[in-house]
Motif scaffolding. Structure first.
Motif, PDB file in Angstrom:
ATOM      1  N   MET A   1       0.841  -1.183   0.000  1.00  0.00           N
ATOM      2  CA  MET A   1       0.000   0.000   0.000  1.00  0.00           C
ATOM      3  C   MET A   1       0.880   1.238   0.000  1.00  0.00           C
ATOM      4  O   MET A   1       1.911   1.269   0.660  1.00  0.00           O
ATOM      5  N   ARG A   2       0.419   2.244  -0.725  1.00  0.00           N
ATOM      6  CA  ARG A   2       1.158   3.501  -0.762  1.00  0.00           C
ATOM      7  C   ARG A   2       0.911   4.304   0.508  1.00  0.00           C
ATOM      8  O   ARG A   2      -0.187   4.314   1.054  1.00  0.00           O
ATOM      9  N   ASP A   3       1.930   4.974   0.966  1.00  0.00           N
ATOM     10  CA  ASP A   3       1.819   5.799   2.164  1.00  0.00           C
ATOM     11  C   ASP A   3       1.095   7.103   1.849  1.00  0.00           C
ATOM     12  O   ASP A   3       1.227   7.661   0.762  1.00  0.00           O
ATOM     13  N   GLY A   4       0.306   7.584   2.819  1.00  0.00           N
ATOM     14  CA  GLY A   4      -0.298   8.906   2.725  1.00  0.00           C
ATOM     15  C   GLY A   4      -1.629   8.976   2.001  1.00  0.00           C
ATOM     16  O   GLY A   4      -2.199  10.057   1.910  1.00  0.00           O
ATOM     17  N   ILE A   5      -2.142   7.881   1.463  1.00  0.00           N
ATOM     18  CA  ILE A   5      -3.411   7.956   0.744  1.00  0.00           C
ATOM     19  C   ILE A   5      -4.543   7.226   1.454  1.00  0.00           C
ATOM     20  O   ILE A   5      -5.697   7.372   1.091  1.00  0.00           O
ATOM     21  N   HIS A   6      -4.248   6.446   2.458  1.00  0.00           N
ATOM     22  CA  HIS A   6      -5.264   5.672   3.157  1.00  0.00           C
ATOM     23  C   HIS A   6      -5.624   6.334   4.486  1.00  0.00           C
ATOM     24  O   HIS A   6      -4.767   6.896   5.154  1.00  0.00           O
ATOM     25  N   PRO A   7      -6.905   6.260   4.893  1.00  0.00           N
ATOM     26  CA  PRO A   7      -7.288   6.837   6.186  1.00  0.00           C
ATOM     27  C   PRO A   7      -6.690   6.032   7.335  1.00  0.00           C
ATOM     28  O   PRO A   7      -6.365   4.861   7.190  1.00  0.00           O
ATOM     29  N   ASN A   8      -6.564   6.688   8.474  1.00  0.00           N
ATOM     30  CA  ASN A   8      -5.997   6.063   9.661  1.00  0.00           C
ATOM     31  C   ASN A   8      -7.021   5.101  10.271  1.00  0.00           C
ATOM     32  O   ASN A   8      -8.052   5.519  10.781  1.00  0.00           O
ATOM     33  N   TYR A   9      -6.745   3.798  10.236  1.00  0.00           N
ATOM     34  CA  TYR A   9      -7.627   2.770  10.784  1.00  0.00           C
ATOM     35  C   TYR A   9      -7.166   2.470  12.200  1.00  0.00           C
ATOM     36  O   TYR A   9      -6.086   1.924  12.407  1.00  0.00           O
ATOM     37  N   ARG A  10      -7.986   2.846  13.182  1.00  0.00           N
ATOM     38  CA  ARG A  10      -7.560   2.743  14.574  1.00  0.00           C
ATOM     39  C   ARG A  10      -8.730   2.384  15.468  1.00  0.00           C
ATOM     40  O   ARG A  10      -9.870   2.375  15.032  1.00  0.00           O
ATOM     41  N   GLU A  11      -8.435   2.093  16.738  1.00  0.00           N
ATOM     42  CA  GLU A  11      -9.480   1.804  17.709  1.00  0.00           C
ATOM     43  C   GLU A  11     -10.186   3.103  18.092  1.00  0.00           C
ATOM     44  O   GLU A  11      -9.537   4.125  18.330  1.00  0.00           O
ATOM     45  N   VAL A  12     -11.523   3.045  18.129  1.00  0.00           N
ATOM     46  CA  VAL A  12     -12.342   4.213  18.431  1.00  0.00           C
ATOM     47  C   VAL A  12     -13.381   3.814  19.471  1.00  0.00           C
ATOM     48  O   VAL A  12     -13.921   2.711  19.423  1.00  0.00           O
ATOM     49  N   LEU A  13     -13.674   4.718  20.400  1.00  0.00           N
ATOM     50  CA  LEU A  13     -14.693   4.495  21.430  1.00  0.00           C
ATOM     51  C   LEU A  13     -16.013   5.079  20.936  1.00  0.00           C
ATOM     52  O   LEU A  13     -16.090   6.255  20.604  1.00  0.00           O
ATOM     53  N   PHE A  14     -17.050   4.240  20.865  1.00  0.00           N
ATOM     54  CA  PHE A  14     -18.394   4.689  20.530  1.00  0.00           C
ATOM     55  C   PHE A  14     -19.198   4.751  21.820  1.00  0.00           C
ATOM     56  O   PHE A  14     -19.194   3.811  22.604  1.00  0.00           O
ATOM     57  N   HIS A  15     -19.896   5.876  22.033  1.00  0.00           N
ATOM     58  CA  HIS A  15     -20.658   6.105  23.257  1.00  0.00           C
ATOM     59  C   HIS A  15     -22.118   6.313  22.887  1.00  0.00           C
ATOM     60  O   HIS A  15     -22.467   7.297  22.244  1.00  0.00           O
ATOM     61  N   ASP A  16     -22.978   5.369  23.278  1.00  0.00           N
ATOM     62  CA  ASP A  16     -24.425   5.490  23.084  1.00  0.00           C
ATOM     63  C   ASP A  16     -24.933   6.391  24.200  1.00  0.00           C
ATOM     64  O   ASP A  16     -25.017   5.977  25.356  1.00  0.00           O
ATOM     65  N   VAL A  17     -25.286   7.626  23.854  1.00  0.00           N
ATOM     66  CA  VAL A  17     -25.666   8.607  24.872  1.00  0.00           C
ATOM     67  C   VAL A  17     -27.049   8.358  25.446  1.00  0.00           C
ATOM     68  O   VAL A  17     -27.387   8.893  26.499  1.00  0.00           O
ATOM     69  N   SER A  18     -27.877   7.523  24.795  1.00  0.00           N
ATOM     70  CA  SER A  18     -29.220   7.278  25.309  1.00  0.00           C
ATOM     71  C   SER A  18     -29.213   6.384  26.547  1.00  0.00           C
ATOM     72  O   SER A  18     -30.111   6.467  27.377  1.00  0.00           O
ATOM     73  N   ASN A  19     -28.204   5.511  26.683  1.00  0.00           N
ATOM     74  CA  ASN A  19     -28.163   4.643  27.873  1.00  0.00           C
ATOM     75  C   ASN A  19     -26.755   4.515  28.453  1.00  0.00           C
ATOM     76  O   ASN A  19     -26.497   3.630  29.245  1.00  0.00           O
ATOM     77  N   ASP A  20     -25.853   5.392  28.059  1.00  0.00           N
ATOM     78  CA  ASP A  20     -24.483   5.454  28.591  1.00  0.00           C
ATOM     79  C   ASP A  20     -23.700   4.160  28.341  1.00  0.00           C
ATOM     80  O   ASP A  20     -22.863   3.781  29.139  1.00  0.00           O
ATOM     81  N   PHE A  21     -23.954   3.482  27.226  1.00  0.00           N
ATOM     82  CA  PHE A  21     -23.228   2.269  26.852  1.00  0.00           C
ATOM     83  C   PHE A  21     -22.035   2.657  25.983  1.00  0.00           C
ATOM     84  O   PHE A  21     -22.151   3.480  25.080  1.00  0.00           O
ATOM     85  N   LYS A  22     -20.882   2.070  26.273  1.00  0.00           N
ATOM     86  CA  LYS A  22     -19.655   2.372  25.528  1.00  0.00           C
ATOM     87  C   LYS A  22     -19.045   1.085  25.003  1.00  0.00           C
ATOM     88  O   LYS A  22     -19.067   0.063  25.691  1.00  0.00           O
ATOM     89  N   PHE A  23     -18.494   1.152  23.780  1.00  0.00           N
ATOM     90  CA  PHE A  23     -17.783   0.007  23.227  1.00  0.00           C
ATOM     91  C   PHE A  23     -16.682   0.491  22.301  1.00  0.00           C
ATOM     92  O   PHE A  23     -16.747   1.573  21.730  1.00  0.00           O
ATOM     93  N   VAL A  24     -15.642  -0.326  22.200  1.00  0.00           N
ATOM     94  CA  VAL A  24     -14.483   0.008  21.370  1.00  0.00           C
ATOM     95  C   VAL A  24     -14.482  -0.898  20.155  1.00  0.00           C
ATOM     96  O   VAL A  24     -14.684  -2.104  20.258  1.00  0.00           O
TER      97      VAL A  24
END
Length: 88
Positions: A1-24
């Protein structure tokens, strides 16, 4: 893969604000906020609905009173143009 053209694929925390549930999970979504979760800092994405709060997955359907509106419509217009039978 070429450098600099692909988005950064990383771990992200999603927070469901309706019931305070979080998952990575891993994602390329861009976010400005960060939050600490289980001793590690993650980029934060706030969401309104997840599998923990969606009525289909939880089995807690909200009852919406549409029967009155349907009856009012049928009284006003009858079965004109209706392709379905009217429940009696």
């Amino acid at each position: 893969m070429r450098d600099g053209i692909h988005p950064n694929y990383r771990e992200v925390l999603f927070h469901d604000v309706s019931n305070d549930f979080k998952f990575v999970t891993r994602s390329t979504i861009q976010t400005r906020e960060k939050m600490e979760f289980e001793g590690k800092e993650y980029p934060l994405v706030k969401i309104e609905v997840s599998a923990e709060s969606h009525p289909f997955y939880t089995g807690k359907h909200k009852i919406v009173d549409t029967a009155g509106r349907v009856d009012k419509f049928r009284k006003k217009f009858g079965t004109v143009g209706s392709k379905t039978s009217v429940a009696g």
